[in-house]
Design a protein around this motif. Sequence first.
Motif, PDB file in Angstrom:
ATOM      1  N   UNK A   1       0.744   5.416   0.841  1.00  0.00           N
ATOM      2  CA  UNK A   1       0.015   6.473   1.541  1.00  0.00           C
ATOM      3  C   UNK A   1       0.543   7.808   1.021  1.00  0.00           C
TER       4      UNK A   1
ATOM      5  N   UNK B   1       0.825  -1.201   0.000  1.00  0.00           N
ATOM      6  CA  UNK B   1       0.000   0.000   0.000  1.00  0.00           C
ATOM      7  C   UNK B   1       0.861   1.254   0.000  1.00  0.00           C
TER       8      UNK B   1
ATOM      9  N   UNK C   1      13.617   7.627  15.865  1.00  0.00           N
ATOM     10  CA  UNK C   1      12.250   7.148  15.650  1.00  0.00           C
ATOM     11  C   UNK C   1      12.006   5.726  16.164  1.00  0.00           C
TER      12      UNK C   1
ATOM     13  N   UNK D   1       6.429  12.969   3.423  1.00  0.00           N
ATOM     14  CA  UNK D   1       5.653  12.033   4.247  1.00  0.00           C
ATOM     15  C   UNK D   1       5.147  10.819   3.470  1.00  0.00           C
ATOM     16  N   UNK D   2       5.153  10.897   2.160  1.00  0.00           N
ATOM     17  CA  UNK D   2       4.586   9.788   1.378  1.00  0.00           C
ATOM     18  C   UNK D   2       5.392   8.510   1.588  1.00  0.00           C
ATOM     19  N   UNK D   3       4.683   7.408   1.672  1.00  0.00           N
ATOM     20  CA  UNK D   3       5.374   6.138   1.913  1.00  0.00           C
ATOM     21  C   UNK D   3       4.865   5.052   0.972  1.00  0.00           C
TER      22      UNK D   3
ATOM     23  N   UNK E   1      10.362   5.703   2.523  1.00  0.00           N
ATOM     24  CA  UNK E   1      10.069   7.113   2.291  1.00  0.00           C
ATOM     25  C   UNK E   1      10.918   7.542   1.095  1.00  0.00           C
TER      26      UNK E   1
ATOM     27  N   UNK F   1       8.689  -0.084   5.259  1.00  0.00           N
ATOM     28  CA  UNK F   1       8.126   1.212   4.856  1.00  0.00           C
ATOM     29  C   UNK F   1       9.232   2.071   4.251  1.00  0.00           C
TER      30      UNK F   1
ATOM     31  N   UNK G   1       0.287  18.008   1.751  1.00  0.00           N
ATOM     32  CA  UNK G   1       1.495  18.217   2.541  1.00  0.00           C
ATOM     33  C   UNK G   1       2.686  18.393   1.609  1.00  0.00           C
ATOM     34  N   UNK G   2       3.351  19.505   1.767  1.00  0.00           N
ATOM     35  CA  UNK G   2       4.605  19.758   1.057  1.00  0.00           C
ATOM     36  C   UNK G   2       5.598  20.248   2.084  1.00  0.00           C
ATOM     37  N   UNK G   3       6.771  19.653   2.102  1.00  0.00           N
ATOM     38  CA  UNK G   3       7.734  20.063   3.127  1.00  0.00           C
ATOM     39  C   UNK G   3       8.033  21.551   2.996  1.00  0.00           C
TER      40      UNK G   3
ATOM     41  N   UNK H   1       0.036  12.072   1.062  1.00  0.00           N
ATOM     42  CA  UNK H   1      -0.508  13.238   1.749  1.00  0.00           C
ATOM     43  C   UNK H   1      -0.556  14.377   0.722  1.00  0.00           C
TER      44      UNK H   1
END
Lengths: 431, 538
Positions: free
Chosen positions: A195, A193, A324, A222-224, A254, A252, A200-202, A197
């Motif tokens: 994901x 999958x 993290x 943030x997209x993964x 990035x 995951x 959302x832009x840095x 956003x």
Amino acid sequence: VKKRFHFRRHREEGAGSARRGDLRRLRLPRSLRTLAMTAGVGLFPTFAKAVEIKPVVNAQLLGGQYFYNDANNAFGALASLSASPYMKFNDEWSLVPLYSGNYRGTKQVTDLVGGGTLFQDSQDHTISTKLVRSFSNDWKLKGVAGYGAELLRETKDEAWGKGLYDNRKIFGGVEAERDWAKDQYLRAAYDYYQIHFPNYTSLSSQADNSGLGRELDEPDALNTKNHSMTLSGQIALPANGRLEPTYSYTRRSYDNQFLVNNAGALVNELRHDSIHSIALQGTWPVWVESERRLFGGLTYGWTGLFSNQNHYDANQVFYNANYYAYKTNSMQTDWTLLVGEDPWMLRFTANIARQKYAGRRVQDATGVYGTDVTHVDSAYVSWTFSYPIAKGFHVMATASLGWDDSNNQYNAVYQYHYHTGTYLLGFSYAY
Amino acid sequence: MAVRGALALAVLACVTAFGIAAPATVQRVSGVVERRAPGMLEWQAVSPGDKIDEGSTIRTQANASAELRTPRGHQFQLRANTSLELTSIQDDETKTRLESGRVVSKVKHLKGEERFLIQTPTAVCAVRGTEFETSSSDHGTTVAVYKGIVGVSAMGSGAEMALTAGQMVNVHDGTIEIPHPIPPQSKNAADSALARTARHEVGLDMTRNEVMAAAAQEQRLAEYQEGKSLIDVEGKRVRLDEYILRPRPDTYKFVVLNQRDTRFDYFYYQGTFNKNLPTDLSVALRNLPGTVGTAPDYYLTGYETGQSNTQDSVHDTATGGHLVKIVSDGQGNYVLSDPADPTNTHTVAAATLQTDGTYKLYNPLTDSYTIATAAQKDAVSKLSVYIPENDSYRDLAPTDTAWRTRFNTYTHQLDNVTKIAYSQSGLTNVLATNLDASYTYAGGFVLPVTKTDPLTLDTTITNYYGDGTFEMYRTVFIDDLGKIAPQSAFEGLSTGASFKNELLKWNYEQQVSASEFHGRKIDLVVEPKIFIKSGLIQ
């Protein structure tokens, strides 16, 4: 799953708090069967001759209030709906189209709270279709694909579709399951999958025009992309109990987030996370009579996240390696009492969890970093009562209390210490 | 769906003694309940107390229920839409046939060879002192046992399966499934295999959805924990990003970016040091506010700060940075000296009594003056110094030697228009700007006016210039929800180390407006440490 990130399984008897009730067996006339085939299962027209449809519907409409550190929020509503016209073409093929959606006009104690918005309004919608091929030797092979969208209005100036953390999910997967008896199965699944956003832009990628941007700063940080494997099952335990073990692994990626080094600079290497999760859930009948039944359950969960990303706090000029990564241990007990032929239900749940970070250093109240690593403790209890009022309909009341605590004392940007409460009243429907 | 098998009867444990037929008694009735006597066609309503003879059939309509008791004490609880024939009511045998619906049977302890049987179109249940529930429908028979043991066999099969308390089983198409525990919230009737499969598959899909939702929420959580999303004083989301750049080996730039729905603001602070910076910047930056005791290894030779909303700007620059040594002479004076030029020194009175009875207090750390009353004098005279070892502030002691950086030139501009500037008035480095530098102001002078909210930490400073223009700085200290800090949080603190340590617990929002901005403003939310370190917060 709040920040505790442990997943509640939707068991076939108990998703939601209301009894699902009987499913009606439908025999469609030839014209409708043809229409259904044309609309939804055009790839399998030969199945149309014998299609059986079993609707599965669950809905809830609740209203109530949320408390945060004794400050009450405005009244709000929760609504959820999941609906599936489960289609069985023959003993070999079946199709599971599913819509599930939620609207949340008030928070619950298991929601993300420490981020600090008293105003929250969100909705999510997911559609999916799963094709199931059953074999005579109790094996099933499945393929699933779907799409989901989550919309959030966390602050006063956000509108539907404009939420910063709105996200879209596209997913697909395959699954093998061996179901050798009712409530006893083993399954292995692979899911992929993404994901996104979209809003959302840095910020740093937007600062290029001001001459303040950083090389290697990509907008979609943030997209993964996620590869997930799951092994799960349900097996019998002594004393008529049952055990549901689950193990999952997720890789995951990035693709737009570069690692930060100890000089505070980005380096040309991308972030990858690995998440391992184990859950063991046991349920036993404690007291079973025809019109009085008490079931007890105990669940242990463990989650470990491992990441190659670090963190650089520019304000404190502090480099925090392995920022993290964490491990979470949780224990939960559930008690369900059912009384009556068409029973009313009282359910009690208590959960405790500790999330311990591998390298995230604690901060004092002024933000100064210490030597200990951060841990976050959380607990919640909830009571749910439902009473049948008509076929499939229940009135519901639920109350929950939650606590969060941590050895991190820096609360300027995130609240690590709070207590919350929620009460909700409403209706549920199951078909 | 293929239908397998023929149906047959299997029998169980029991009996011998020959009994006598006696009617069952209706104990309770709810809704429409009827009976049909043996050999009769018509149905008659049933009331509590009625006797039901052997061979009769009793049925319940929708939303109805009934309870029967046999002379032996066995009980039958008939649920809605149920049809039950009392085939045999003997002392040694109780036998019924459940055509459809659901029946809960509460069986007395069976004597000797006594038998208790329930037959459905697809199964036979034989009982040995128990409480169990039987339901029958087109999809087969479901049996759930609450107490004791029930023997279950499929029609046409001789094999019997013993079902113990807490178990249930489904019988259909001539086969018996493997027993399983009675689940919570089970509803046996019409709980067909297809229905269970449908719920099972939907449940798995819902779990997958939850896992993906949790993944998205975890990413959102990280953003919050890193302080990248805050709420400003107006309740609006403000995104925050802070990072550093290293344009040259001796220079670092600290960048703060803010974004709201319709605006983008930024702040930067670029410092150039006396030598190349180490990888670990904190080694150099802990010297930035100056030191107490020994002279700092690193000090600024120049700096540049900027604030902008991408259209308007506040721009400050300073050059000619050098160290100044500050000591107290023990007689109410500060002695300022230039370590690079021993002949360059000044002695400045710490407090000067003025003609109106107030005191003019000199702060050698910030090189500024404050007017205070006699009552305020001691409090205002407290000077806080940064202690890098524990990253906090303490009050300056009279015996301390402090080191600070002074600059020989300074310029303050709004939209590239110079409002305040100074430059060294002689050849020596500036030790105190009022003694060693020449100031220029837009229009010849500047008049600062301060307005403070009595209840919250909300302060507005307006500089009125001689050319008729103004610039206004509103500063508020807010928590992560955008709530302004109350004055009570500071317990009367307005200066000194305690004040600065308390400030660090809050977020800092500064709104700048000016004549040159034509109604626009710059609006920045930051963590305040860099402002304190760089001297923007005194």
